[in-house]
Write a protein that holds these residues in place. Sequence first.
Motif, PDB file in Angstrom:
ATOM      1  N   VAL A  94       6.040   2.538 -11.941  1.00  8.43           N
ATOM      2  CA  VAL A  94       5.988   2.506 -13.408  1.00  8.43           C
ATOM      3  C   VAL A  94       5.798   1.072 -13.886  1.00  8.43           C
ATOM      4  O   VAL A  94       5.029   0.808 -14.829  1.00  8.43           O
ATOM      5  N   ARG A  95       6.482   0.134 -13.245  1.00  5.80           N
ATOM      6  CA  ARG A  95       6.355  -1.287 -13.601  1.00  5.80           C
ATOM      7  C   ARG A  95       4.903  -1.741 -13.434  1.00  5.80           C
ATOM      8  O   ARG A  95       4.334  -2.395 -14.317  1.00  5.80           O
ATOM      9  N   GLN A  96       4.305  -1.411 -12.290  1.00  9.65           N
ATOM     10  CA  GLN A  96       2.908  -1.784 -12.041  1.00  9.65           C
ATOM     11  C   GLN A  96       1.981  -1.173 -13.090  1.00  9.65           C
ATOM     12  O   GLN A  96       1.064  -1.830 -13.583  1.00  9.65           O
ATOM     13  N   ALA A 100       3.816  -1.126   1.176  1.00  6.48           N
ATOM     14  CA  ALA A 100       2.579  -0.883   1.920  1.00  6.48           C
ATOM     15  C   ALA A 100       2.160   0.593   1.982  1.00  6.48           C
ATOM     16  O   ALA A 100       1.436   1.005   2.896  1.00  6.48           O
ATOM     17  N   LYS A 101       2.579   1.388   1.000  1.00  5.03           N
ATOM     18  CA  LYS A 101       2.106   2.775   0.970  1.00  5.03           C
ATOM     19  C   LYS A 101       2.062   3.265  -0.476  1.00  5.03           C
ATOM     20  O   LYS A 101       2.677   2.682  -1.370  1.00  5.03           O
ATOM     21  N   LYS A 102       1.314   4.350  -0.677  1.00  6.93           N
ATOM     22  CA  LYS A 102       1.210   4.947  -1.994  1.00  6.93           C
ATOM     23  C   LYS A 102       2.550   5.571  -2.393  1.00  6.93           C
ATOM     24  O   LYS A 102       3.281   6.099  -1.540  1.00  6.93           O
ATOM     25  N   VAL A 103       2.829   5.541  -3.677  1.00  9.54           N
ATOM     26  CA  VAL A 103       4.073   6.117  -4.181  1.00  9.54           C
ATOM     27  C   VAL A 103       3.846   7.581  -4.534  1.00  9.54           C
ATOM     28  O   VAL A 103       2.852   7.926  -5.178  1.00  9.54           O
ATOM     29  N   LYS A 112      -1.439   8.460  -7.729  1.00  8.88           N
ATOM     30  CA  LYS A 112      -2.004   9.031  -6.506  1.00  8.88           C
ATOM     31  C   LYS A 112      -2.962   8.069  -5.816  1.00  8.88           C
ATOM     32  O   LYS A 112      -2.989   7.990  -4.582  1.00  8.88           O
ATOM     33  N   HIS A 113      -3.729   7.296  -6.570  1.00  6.70           N
ATOM     34  CA  HIS A 113      -4.810   6.502  -5.981  1.00  6.70           C
ATOM     35  C   HIS A 113      -4.557   4.996  -5.948  1.00  6.70           C
ATOM     36  O   HIS A 113      -5.108   4.304  -5.081  1.00  6.70           O
ATOM     37  N   LYS A 114      -3.749   4.452  -6.842  1.00  2.00           N
ATOM     38  CA  LYS A 114      -3.662   2.995  -6.954  1.00  2.00           C
ATOM     39  C   LYS A 114      -2.263   2.406  -6.847  1.00  2.00           C
ATOM     40  O   LYS A 114      -2.117   1.192  -6.801  1.00  2.00           O
ATOM     41  N   SER A 115      -1.242   3.234  -6.833  1.00  2.00           N
ATOM     42  CA  SER A 115       0.120   2.690  -6.728  1.00  2.00           C
ATOM     43  C   SER A 115       0.371   2.177  -5.312  1.00  2.00           C
ATOM     44  O   SER A 115      -0.295   2.591  -4.358  1.00  2.00           O
ATOM     45  N   HIS A 116       1.339   1.284  -5.186  1.00  2.00           N
ATOM     46  CA  HIS A 116       1.717   0.813  -3.843  1.00  2.00           C
ATOM     47  C   HIS A 116       3.155   0.297  -3.869  1.00  2.00           C
ATOM     48  O   HIS A 116       3.593  -0.345  -4.815  1.00  2.00           O
ATOM     49  N   TYR A 117       3.875   0.630  -2.828  1.00  4.30           N
ATOM     50  CA  TYR A 117       5.259   0.179  -2.675  1.00  4.30           C
ATOM     51  C   TYR A 117       5.569   0.157  -1.185  1.00  4.30           C
ATOM     52  O   TYR A 117       5.441   1.175  -0.504  1.00  4.30           O
TER      53      TYR A 117
END
Length: 449
Positions: free
Chosen positions: A86-88, A70-73, A63-68
């Motif tokens: 998941v990779r990140q 240029a946007k949150k996943v 919710k807070h730190k993922s990115h794909y």
Amino acid sequence: MASYFHVFCPEGVNSKYRLIVFDDTKEAFIPLTEYFHDQVNRISESSVLAYLNTLEPFFYWLKHKSHYQAKKVQWDDDPEAVKEAVRQYLIDQMHCKIRGREGHEGIYLTSKSSKTVQLFLAAIKGFYKTMIRLKEYSHVNPLLDMDFKDNINEKPGERSNRPRMPQAAGTEEPLSFRKQTDSYFKVINEEWVPEIIGDWDLPYRIYQAGDTKGWRLRDEVVTRFMFDTGARISEILELTVGDYRKRSDLHELAAINKGSYKRRIKFIRISPETLKLLIKYVNSERRHSANVQVKFNELPDSEPLFISTKGTPYSYSAFYSNWTKITKYAGIKLNPHKARHWFVTSMLRGIYEQSETAAQIEDKKKQLIEYMKWRDPETITIYEHYYDEQKFRDLHEKLQENYLKREKEYLKSAKTRSKVEKTPVTPSFELASSEDKQDWLNEFYEGME
């Protein structure tokens, strides 16, 4: 750090959910809530809670730190976005190294990697299986290797268009579970090593703490089952009255095994003292909590042995809450599963100490392997390695005690002597000539090369 968390439904509150997962703003998070209730009907509650505990930090991170791109996943995004998230997470939060391979990605654990990597991968894969089954996720499972079936080579001994023969037939090479996983993320260098519990007094320390703390008879019996049998706590909590009646021996019960799909494929054995406490519990404390208040001999086969004060089956979460209070009081931080490791270590010690020949040791080891129902018989070698080390420690300690004793005796005798007589050193053997001495010396050094 804030995170997602779960809460069991309080007493007296009517809800279709027995447990609710909340996000970091204390709003109900339905996907994980539905996941819990779907999975708890398929596997043990203790396993589902373990999965839930490893998923909650991931969803907070998502919710807070993922990115794909240029946007949150979002959890329900397309498979490529979820895979990237998941990779990140595996790299940034679980300190893994990842290398792309044909059709999947290989995970290499490092010295800093979390011990829960495998647990997390199983949990997130199961989460999407549940969401697809409940029609909450409209894509394919992002944690599956979609080319898995196409990449499986034909195994030696297999016959085309015919099913595999059973393993006992010996006509086909056994499948390697880890190499055959259909997961998109595959752990490459993982090696499971069981924990060794060498504190022989561990059960008695917990029993004493329980008695002092005033634990329920039920929890004492369950705890004694753990150390008596080496069974998993989930296997113990799912025992029924019928499981006791199925065995002809008074001290044995039929039991499920991990992966047996609730089938009773093994037995567990308790001590006479534990049996007495079990009967006492069923006829007294359990009887007062049960809906049908009858004694042991009158209970139906389907009745669970262990129940809550409400008369419902005793759950892992309820037992774990009571267990942590007792272990904390004893000054021990101990997961219930470690009682299983203590049992194996103690059994192996007994095998070596009570056997007179190597053949007896091997025979008793085979009996232990069969009793534990290990998928891989080589598991016992880890415990054996520990026992070999322990035997050396015992030998070393005895030698050091002898050295210290001799040193004290020598110093004591030296004080009583007013004069130390110098005596020539007599060699333990004599060589005929200097040439013989030289030959011996040469041979000695050659042997050291």
